[in-house]
Design an enzyme around this catalytic site. Structure first.
Site, PDB file in Angstrom:
ATOM      1  N   CYS A  98      35.200  47.807  28.855  1.00  0.00           N
ATOM      2  CA  CYS A  98      36.205  47.294  29.788  1.00  0.00           C
ATOM      3  C   CYS A  98      36.487  45.803  29.608  1.00  0.00           C
ATOM      4  O   CYS A  98      37.321  45.235  30.320  1.00  0.00           O
ATOM      5  CB  CYS A  98      35.773  47.579  31.227  1.00  0.00           C
ATOM      6  SG  CYS A  98      35.550  49.341  31.566  1.00  0.00           S
ATOM      7  N   LYS A 164      32.760  50.549  42.534  1.00  0.00           N
ATOM      8  CA  LYS A 164      32.943  51.555  41.491  1.00  0.00           C
ATOM      9  C   LYS A 164      31.582  51.824  40.875  1.00  0.00           C
ATOM     10  O   LYS A 164      30.962  50.933  40.291  1.00  0.00           O
ATOM     11  CB  LYS A 164      33.922  51.037  40.444  1.00  0.00           C
ATOM     12  CG  LYS A 164      34.095  51.979  39.264  1.00  0.00           C
ATOM     13  CD  LYS A 164      35.228  51.529  38.366  1.00  0.00           C
ATOM     14  CE  LYS A 164      35.311  52.396  37.130  1.00  0.00           C
ATOM     15  NZ  LYS A 164      36.407  51.979  36.258  1.00  0.00           N
ATOM     16  N   LYS A 217      34.854  54.455  44.681  1.00  0.00           N
ATOM     17  CA  LYS A 217      35.080  55.411  43.599  1.00  0.00           C
ATOM     18  C   LYS A 217      33.770  55.761  42.922  1.00  0.00           C
ATOM     19  O   LYS A 217      33.012  54.838  42.623  1.00  0.00           O
ATOM     20  CB  LYS A 217      36.043  54.763  42.595  1.00  0.00           C
ATOM     21  CG  LYS A 217      36.262  55.519  41.321  1.00  0.00           C
ATOM     22  CD  LYS A 217      37.075  54.697  40.364  1.00  0.00           C
ATOM     23  CE  LYS A 217      37.029  55.388  39.027  1.00  0.00           C
ATOM     24  NZ  LYS A 217      37.608  54.603  37.985  1.00  0.00           N
TER      25      LYS A 217
END
Ligand code: PBG
Ligand code: ZN
Length: 292
Positions: A98, A164, A217
């Site tokens: 990422c 997350k 999430k």
């Protein structure tokens, strides 16, 4: 809110084996795509892009004519959908992480923030209504807020993927987005699954940094965190029913083991009951149709 994928290598719509009912679209036919979504009663989409070329710095993510920039402006020009743009580098880097890496393969947080800032501005310039950074770098919300403000996009809100988790439920997504890390994993920047208090701290940091919407999430396995966030923070709260949650329901339903419609609605109702204001789900169209 419906996640939607665009792949610049495609010339026609492509189905996903691991997520029946979820397609990846080429960069055309926006009218038809948008009317299919709005016709079922869904008015917002979370857009992801798959580029034709990847490199170490994910330069496709902040290219002016990048896949997601084109998809955003295509959708905005041909519909009145609310377009939320996912912001990460993992679909655009050749190593699948990422952020940018140092010599030993670790993500360089601060250098990555500069690229996130550029990406946010390019997405807003393409017409994104909301920017949604999903990479879990430290300081990403404030870096993006400052960059957007400097570029004259003070009114563009940030939906932060705040809590997350380092989850195995993202598997099918990585097939669609071609974003599985080539080596290593995301444990260095995503959150450990067992830590409830760290989730609250991460959300609080995003709120301080200027997030306008916070997110938890995955959703289903983390409903305690959704409830914590709903009770502790005043901002609108989103919960993301991720690809693995969707794929499991689909697989069981296809085997005739569960009643798909009822399990779909029950899973979404559970997320709602836990306190989510916004639910991001691959079932958005089907669920909205049932609610109409
Ligand atoms: C990119 C991103 C991911 C998801 C949303 N944005 C994948 C990941 O972190 O590996 C997952 C969505 C899903 O599984 O439906 N950072
Ligand atoms: Zn990512």
């Amino acid at each position: 809110m419906l996640p939607i994928f665009f792949d610049e290598r495609l010339s026609e719509e492509k189905a996903t084996d691991s997520m029946p009912g979820v397609s990846t679209f080429p960069l055309k036919g926006y009218d038809g795509i948008a009317s299919g979504i709005q016709g079922s009663g869904v008015n917002s989409v979370l857009v992801f892009g798959v580029p034709s070329r990847k490199d170490a710095r994910g330069s496709g993510a902040y290219a002016k004519d990048g896949v997601v920039q084109k998809a955003i402006s295509g959708l905005k020009e041909s519909s009145d959908l609310l377009v939320i743009s996912d912001l990460c580098l993992c679909e655009y880097t050749d190593h699948g992480h990422c952020g940018v890496l140092d010599g030993s393969g670790r993500v360089k947080n601060d250098e990555t923030l500069e690229l996130y800032a550029k990406t946010a501005v390019s997405q807003a310039a393409a017409g994104a209504d909301i920017i949604a950074p999903s990479g879990m770098m430290d300081g990403q919300v404030s870096a993006i807020r400052i960059a957007l403000d400097d570029a004259g996009f003070e009114e563009v809100p940030i939906m932060a993927y705040s809590a997350k988790f380092f989850s195995a439920y993202y598997g099918p997504f990585r097939d669609v987005a071609c974003s599985a890390p080539g080596h290593g994993d995301r444990a260095g920047y995503q959150m450990p699954c067992g830590n409830r208090k760290e989730a609250v701290r991460e959300i609080a940091l995003d709120v301080e940094e200027g997030a306008d919407i916070i997110m938890v999430k995955p959703a289903g396995p983390y409903l305690d965190i959704v409830r914590d966030a709903a009770d502790m923070f005043d901002l609108p709260l989103a919960a993301y029913q991720v690809s693995g949650e969707y794929a499991m329901i689909k697989a069981a339903a296809r085997n005739g083991w569960i009643d798909e419609d009822r399990v779909m609605m029950e899973s979404l109702l559970g997320i709602k009951r836990a306190g989510a204001d916004i639910i991001i789900t691959y079932y958005a169209k089907e669920a909205a149709r049932k609610l109409m």
